[in-house]
Design an enzyme around this catalytic site. Structure first.
Site, mmCIF file in Angstrom:
data_model
loop_
_atom_site.group_PDB
_atom_site.id
_atom_site.type_symbol
_atom_site.label_atom_id
_atom_site.label_comp_id
_atom_site.label_asym_id
_atom_site.label_seq_id
_atom_site.Cartn_x
_atom_site.Cartn_y
_atom_site.Cartn_z
ATOM 1 N N HIS A 1 -24.592 -9.180 -15.185
ATOM 2 C CA HIS A 1 -25.076 -10.552 -15.392
ATOM 3 C C HIS A 1 -24.024 -11.492 -14.812
ATOM 4 C CE1 HIS A 1 -28.024 -13.061 -17.918
ATOM 5 N NE2 HIS A 1 -27.322 -13.904 -17.208
ATOM 6 N N TYR B 1 -38.776 -19.790 -16.450
ATOM 7 C CA TYR B 1 -38.451 -21.031 -17.153
ATOM 8 C C TYR B 1 -39.383 -22.181 -16.809
ATOM 9 C CZ TYR B 1 -34.063 -19.045 -18.810
ATOM 10 O OH TYR B 1 -33.127 -18.267 -19.446
HETATM 11 O O1 LIG Z 1 -27.675 -25.421 -7.154
HETATM 12 S S1 LIG Z 1 -26.843 -24.180 -7.086
HETATM 13 O O2 LIG Z 1 -27.376 -23.248 -6.057
HETATM 14 O O3 LIG Z 1 -25.434 -24.498 -6.850
HETATM 15 C C1 LIG Z 1 -26.925 -23.425 -8.626
HETATM 16 C C2 LIG Z 1 -28.374 -23.284 -9.111
HETATM 17 C C3 LIG Z 1 -28.299 -22.466 -10.346
HETATM 18 N N1 LIG Z 1 -29.523 -22.459 -11.169
HETATM 19 C C4 LIG Z 1 -29.010 -22.269 -12.520
HETATM 20 C C5 LIG Z 1 -30.074 -21.969 -13.493
HETATM 21 N N2 LIG Z 1 -30.828 -20.811 -13.071
HETATM 22 C C6 LIG Z 1 -31.859 -20.552 -14.057
HETATM 23 C C7 LIG Z 1 -31.890 -19.157 -14.452
HETATM 24 O O4 LIG Z 1 -30.645 -18.733 -15.047
HETATM 25 C C8 LIG Z 1 -30.882 -17.891 -16.150
HETATM 26 O O5 LIG Z 1 -31.265 -18.762 -17.175
HETATM 27 C C9 LIG Z 1 -30.291 -19.259 -18.093
HETATM 28 C C10 LIG Z 1 -30.425 -20.768 -18.136
HETATM 29 O O6 LIG Z 1 -30.026 -21.291 -16.903
HETATM 30 C C11 LIG Z 1 -28.893 -18.815 -17.795
HETATM 31 O O7 LIG Z 1 -28.017 -19.221 -18.829
HETATM 32 C C12 LIG Z 1 -28.939 -17.309 -17.677
HETATM 33 O O8 LIG Z 1 -27.657 -16.737 -17.629
HETATM 34 C C13 LIG Z 1 -29.689 -16.963 -16.393
HETATM 35 O O9 LIG Z 1 -30.110 -15.612 -16.497
HETATM 36 C C14 LIG Z 1 -31.440 -21.035 -11.751
HETATM 37 C C15 LIG Z 1 -30.370 -21.340 -10.738
#
Ligand SMILES: O=S(=O)(O)CCCN1CCN(CCO[C@@H]2O[C@H](CO)[C@@H](O)[C@H](O)[C@H]2O)CC1
Length: 494
Positions: free
Chosen positions: A129, A320
């Site tokens: 993870h 989500y």
């Molecule tokens: O714009 S960047 O490319 O620099 C970073 C984008 C990152 N997002 C973060 C949230 N993630 C949702 C799924 O993320 C999941 O859902 C939870 C809530 O977020 C997390 O806490 C879990 O660890 C994860 O499994 C999708 C991608």
């Protein structure tokens, strides 16, 4: 469509798993306790400017010391299932077997597993993870290197050997899409590599091969004795075309699902295997137009395609939110994962937004996504391994989390419709998360927990939010039986 969105009383099938989930870096703390090695998230969060407010997972929820308390929270909820992840560096400090095993780490996870089982809770364990050993990033450049396949397989094999007598549900990787696009693309996640359109795809290539290698190790060596199941957890938001009467938008909406989920699901869950054709075609076209001699998307050999196809026992899904997509040709000359897709995303103005910028409440999206997975990936058993809502950090903390309550009511009810009305084989629902925890680059500013955690108190006290009593009812009733007071609650709220 009021009829589509109507609340539907009903119960889930007998034996349906109700669960919550967490992840090692997000809850454990003990970042350098008793022999644990440095992970890329330790390094990233200790690097100024990477995480909001300079927050780190050094202590987090201190579950390294408070896991018994966590189990009591689950027990109070009536949970029979719990998903958590192993920290690779707590077991192998430099990520390799040759580097030696850290017995303290093995003891910690044995204690967690035994505590769960002693309380009647079935563990589901995620091997990866996001907290890669920093030593593997330094030595090989991380997931862009095929060298990691064997090291991951060695780590997975050790975990199967050590915990597989009690752990029967395994997830190899959590959300490879985020690992590749944020870790090696935008640089917004550890290890902070900004090489979208090249390293992004190399990372996915290695992760798919690593997943398949670990699955085969389990299948050949452990399945007959341990009788467990191994799969992967993919993230995917549902996608609607902006103009459903415009073929280009309808095709773009499916292309979005291919770049989100098909990237990994097509090689693993379809008998044809390999990357999805829509992804291969457009990345090749873009690569040639940008002057490359071949596609920036790596190619599997025929033998690899055959060996990867079918490496699953169930479909792990993190869902989500949803989006709306328009076809939009990009003529960008720089290799980029996003412009490769020739689309643009938006949301509907009426969709409620969480504290997390990317998260909107669109309950009916999960039903459509579940139906899509049933139809496109061999009607697998689906374990929803994450679904949740966030509110912002507040002082005093928000405990009347009506946003979360509405979100869960809506999404869980749509899952029930997918099972009852669409015949989707959903076996589990997992609320992300058991408690507030380290929300990656957002640190502790966004709260996903059913329980609030006070990160200013060294004891990290856990306090139930309002949605705990709601989720407890759903678990106790195995859904929403006609007449349950939750129905009244929803009618009043909805
Ligand atoms: O714009 S960047 O490319 O620099 C970073 C984008 C990152 N997002 C973060 C949230 N993630 C949702 C799924 O993320 C999941 O859902 C939870 C809530 O977020 C997390 O806490 C879990 O660890 C994860 O499994 C999708 C991608």
């Amino acid at each position: 469509d009021p009829a589509r969105d109507a609340f539907r009383p009903g119960q889930f099938p007998d034996g349906f798993f109700w669960s919550t989930a967490t992840a090692s870096y997000q809850i454990e703390g003990g970042w350098n306790a008793s022999g644990k090695g440095e992970s890329i998230w330790d390094r990233f969060s200790h690097t100024p400017g990477k995480v909001q407010r300079g927050d780190t997972g050094d202590v987090a929820c201190d579950s390294y010391n408070k896991y018994q308390e966590d189990v009591q929270l689950m027990k109070n909820l009536g949970l029979r299932f719990y998903r958590f992840s192993l920290s690779w560096t707590r077991i192998f400090p430099d990520g390799t077997v040759a580097g030696g095993v850290n017995q303290d780490g093995v003891d910690y996870y044995n204690n967690v597993i035994n505590e769960l089982i002693a309380n009647g809770i079935t563990p589901m364990v995620t091997l990866y993870h996001w907290d890669l050993p920093q030593a593997l990033q330094d030595r090989y450049g991380g997931w862009v290197s095929g060298e990691l396949v064997q090291h991951f397989d060695d780590y997975a094999t050790f975990a199967f050997q050590t915990f597989g007598d009690r752990v029967k549900y395994w997830i190899t990787f959590n959300e490879p899409w985020v690992v590749c696009t944020a870790g090696y693309g935008s640089g917004g996640h550890a290890p902070g590599i900004q090489d979208s359109g090249n390293s992004t795809y190399l990372c996915g290539h290695t992760i798919i091969k690593s997943h398949a290698s670990a699955w085969h190790s389990y299948d050949q060596t452990f399945r007959s004795v341990q009788g467990g199941q191994v799969s992967i957890t993919l993230s995917c938001g549902w996608t609607e075309p902006f103009d459903p009467d415009l073929p280009a938008d309808v095709i773009a909406a499916d292309r979005d699902l291919q770049f989100q989920m098909g990237w990994f699901a097509h090689p693993i869950y379809t008998s044809q295997g390999d990357y999805p054709p829509a992804m291969k075609d457009i990345i090749l076209q873009k690569s040639l137009a940008q002057g490359f001699q071949e596609s920036r998307l790596p190619q599997f050999t025929a033998a690899e395609i055959a060996s990867i196809s079918g490496t699953y026992d169930f479909f792990g899904l993190n869902h989500y939110s949803s989006g709306i997509v328009k076809d939009k040709v990009s003529t960008g000359q720089d290799p980029n994962f996003w412009t490769d897709q020739d689309l643009e995303s938006t949301v509907a103005p009426e969709w409620p937004q969480a504290a997390s910028s990317w998260l909107y409440s669109v309950p009916w999206g999960i039903r459509r996504l579940l139906r899509y997975i049933k139809q496109n990936y061999n009607d697998p058993e689906i374990y929803i391994t994450e679904n949740g809502w966030s509110e912002e950090e507040a002082d005093p903390p928000i405990l009347e989390d009506t946003g979360r309550l509405c979100f869960y009511m809506g999404y869980i009810n749509e899952v029930l419709k997918a099972i009852d009305l669409d015949g989707v084989n959903v076996r589990a629902y997992t609320a992300w998360s058991l408690m507030d925890n380290f929300e990656w680059a957002e640190g502790y500013t966004e709260r996903f927990g059913l329980h609030s955690v006070d990160f200013t108190d060294p004891n990290r006290p856990r306090t139930p939010k309002q949605s705990v009593s709601f989720y407890k009812d759903v678990i106790a009733n195995n859904g929403f039986p006609e007449g349950a007071d939750v129905t009244t609650m929803v009618r009043n709220m909805w």
